[in-house]
Design a protein around this motif. Structure first.
Motif, short mmCIF file in Angstrom:
data_model
loop_
_atom_site.label_atom_id
_atom_site.label_comp_id
_atom_site.label_asym_id
_atom_site.label_seq_id
_atom_site.Cartn_x
_atom_site.Cartn_y
_atom_site.Cartn_z
N GLY A 78 0.86 -1.32 0.01
CA GLY A 78 -0.02 -0.12 -0.09
C GLY A 78 0.80 1.18 -0.01
N ALA A 79 2.06 1.05 -0.60
CA ALA A 79 2.84 2.34 -1.01
C ALA A 79 3.64 2.88 0.50
CB ALA A 79 2.07 3.42 -1.77
N ARG A 80 3.04 2.44 1.82
CA ARG A 80 3.64 3.08 2.89
C ARG A 80 4.30 2.10 3.91
NH1 ARG A 80 1.67 8.22 3.94
NH2 ARG A 80 3.60 8.52 5.10
N ILE A 81 4.14 0.80 3.43
CA ILE A 81 5.00 -0.16 4.19
C ILE A 81 5.88 -0.79 3.37
CG2 ILE A 81 4.87 -2.59 5.50
CD1 ILE A 81 1.92 -1.61 6.20
N LEU A 82 7.15 -0.92 3.73
CA LEU A 82 8.37 -1.55 2.83
C LEU A 82 8.73 -2.83 3.72
CD1 LEU A 82 10.17 -1.18 0.60
CD2 LEU A 82 11.65 0.06 2.09
N CYS A 83 8.81 -3.82 3.03
CA CYS A 83 9.12 -5.08 3.45
C CYS A 83 10.60 -5.65 2.68
CB CYS A 83 8.18 -6.32 3.22
SG CYS A 83 6.31 -5.86 3.61
N MET A 84 11.35 -6.40 3.50
CA MET A 84 12.47 -7.15 3.00
C MET A 84 12.65 -8.11 3.91
SD MET A 84 13.40 -4.51 5.02
CE MET A 84 13.65 -2.98 3.85
N HIS A 85 13.73 -8.83 3.48
CA HIS A 85 14.14 -10.15 4.40
C HIS A 85 15.25 -9.59 5.35
CE1 HIS A 85 15.07 -13.96 6.09
NE2 HIS A 85 16.32 -13.57 5.99
N GLY A 86 16.05 -8.88 5.16
CA GLY A 86 17.25 -8.51 6.12
C GLY A 86 16.97 -7.15 6.56
N GLN A 125 5.90 4.57 6.38
CA GLN A 125 5.59 4.60 7.74
C GLN A 125 6.13 3.46 8.58
OE1 GLN A 125 1.17 4.55 7.44
NE2 GLN A 125 1.03 6.88 7.84
N LEU A 126 6.57 2.42 7.86
CA LEU A 126 6.67 1.06 8.51
C LEU A 126 7.62 0.35 7.76
CD1 LEU A 126 6.28 -0.60 11.21
CD2 LEU A 126 4.54 -1.63 10.04
N ILE A 127 9.03 0.00 8.42
CA ILE A 127 9.50 -1.20 7.76
C ILE A 127 9.41 -2.55 8.52
CG2 ILE A 127 11.95 -1.97 7.28
CD1 ILE A 127 12.65 1.17 7.27
N VAL A 128 9.11 -3.58 7.49
CA VAL A 128 8.78 -5.06 7.95
C VAL A 128 9.59 -5.96 7.58
CG1 VAL A 128 7.29 -6.80 8.49
CG2 VAL A 128 6.41 -4.58 8.17
N ARG A 129 10.59 -6.72 8.25
CA ARG A 129 11.64 -7.45 8.10
C ARG A 129 11.81 -8.50 9.14
NH1 ARG A 129 15.80 -8.07 12.12
NH2 ARG A 129 17.41 -8.35 10.40
N ALA A 130 12.49 -9.60 8.51
CA ALA A 130 12.56 -11.04 9.26
C ALA A 130 13.91 -11.23 9.68
CB ALA A 130 12.11 -12.13 8.37
#
Ligand SMILES: [Mn+2]
Length: 321
Positions: free
Chosen positions: A182-190, A282-287
């Motif tokens: 949705g253009a505001r949450i960026l996801c990546m593995h590291g 707004q938010l970065i999501v990673r694992a």
């Protein structure tokens, strides 16, 4: 492909992987070389057509490391979708939800083949509803050493196992490196990278055939060895750190060497704030790091780490994934 297309029946494949009645008496799946090769080839075609920066609309479920834990993956995929439960037919998650997987499907656990072939099959059947990001275990050097290759050799024999392993790694080398929700949450593995100055930096990692001729810094996929592209390596390998030593320095550095991994970087809270502001995120999501509770916030909830392999390696070593 037409000649041996009968070797892969996707509906039957999904059915036998998703509806396991009794885990106590679970009978191991068996595979033919042909169906696994076909899965890898079909998935690779889809990855090639996608940007290195995938995108998907909310709501969606974001899933962290799986690491060959097939039973946990099936449980996640079969979780009921609250929004559609009121309809006559109760829909389960895998067909009704959208998913972003943050990578590390293979290695460590005992069922890498089940996990990677199931998510590949879902991507092929529901291409718009599944984003499969690349993790640091979706690289040759790592999944050579940590279980995937050995599992394939044990199950298919040395020759066929090695051939299928090559095919999967070919597909991995085309996987997207990050995803915008949705253009505001960026996801990546590291994690973050000093080379991540704009979202276009990730988009530019694409096939040369799609490249505009003026883009000098175009990075070509497939990326066989991620160590050759610092941005790709950091997206797959970097970790957040709250190292006080970094903050104590007057000229505050945002990134430093990742001594635990022995490659890539660590980044601090300021790097997260900085990147969110510059990229309008707004938010970065990673694992990538084992979290016993499954998730952990960082940098005033601007970053969250998600880990989706419960009781991973008996949760003894928290440092290395
Ligand atoms: Mn990882």
């Amino acid at each position: 492909m037409a000649d041996d297309s009968r070797t892969l029946d996707l509906n039957e494949f999904l059915k036998r992987h998703l509806y396991v009645k009794n885990w106590m008496n679970y009978r191991e799946q068996s595979y033919t070389k042909q169906e696994l090769v076909q899965l890898a080839e079909l998935a690779q075609e889809l990855f090639r057509s996608e940007s290195s920066l995938a995108s998907i609309s909310p709501p969606c479920t974001i899933v962290g490391d799986i690491h060959g834990q097939y039973q946990d993956l099936v449980r996640l995929l079969n979780m009921r979708c609250p929004k559609v439960e009121t309809k006559k037919k109760v829909m389960t998650g895998f067909s009704a939800n959208r998913f972003v997987f943050l990578g590390d499907y293979v290695d460590r656990g005992s069922h890498s083949i089940e996990c990677i072939s199931l998510v590949f099959a879902l991507k092929i059947v529901y291409p718009q509803s599944y984003v499969l990001l690349r993790g640091n275990h979706e690289t040759r050097a790592i999944n050579f050493a940590y279980g995937f290759r050995e599992e394939l050799m044990n199950k298919l024999g040395e020759v066929d196992g090695a051939e299928v392993w090559e095919k999967f790694n070919e597909a991995f080398s085309w996987m997207p490196l990050a995803c915008l929700v949705g253009a505001r949450i960026l996801c990546m593995h590291g994690g973050l990278s000093p080379d991540l100055q704009s979202l276009d930096d990730i988009r530019k990692v694409s096939c040369l055939s799609q490249a505009a001729s003026h883009e000098v810094f175009q990075i070509k996929r497939p990326i066989v060895d991620v160590a050759t592209v610092r941005l790709a390596q950091d997206l797959l390998w970097a970790d957040p750190t709250s190292d006080q030593m970094m903050i104590a320095v007057h000229e505050e550095p945002l990134y430093s060497k990742n001594l635990i991994r022995g490659l890539s970087c660590t980044f601090n809270e300021s790097a997260v704030r900085d990147t969110c502001k510059r990229l309008n995120i707004q938010l970065i999501v990673r694992a990538h790091q084992m979290i016993p509770e499954g998730f952990k916030f960082f940098a005033d909830k601007r970053l969250i780490t998600i880990f989706s392999a419960p009781r991973y390696m008996n949760e003894t070593d928290v440092s290395i994934q």
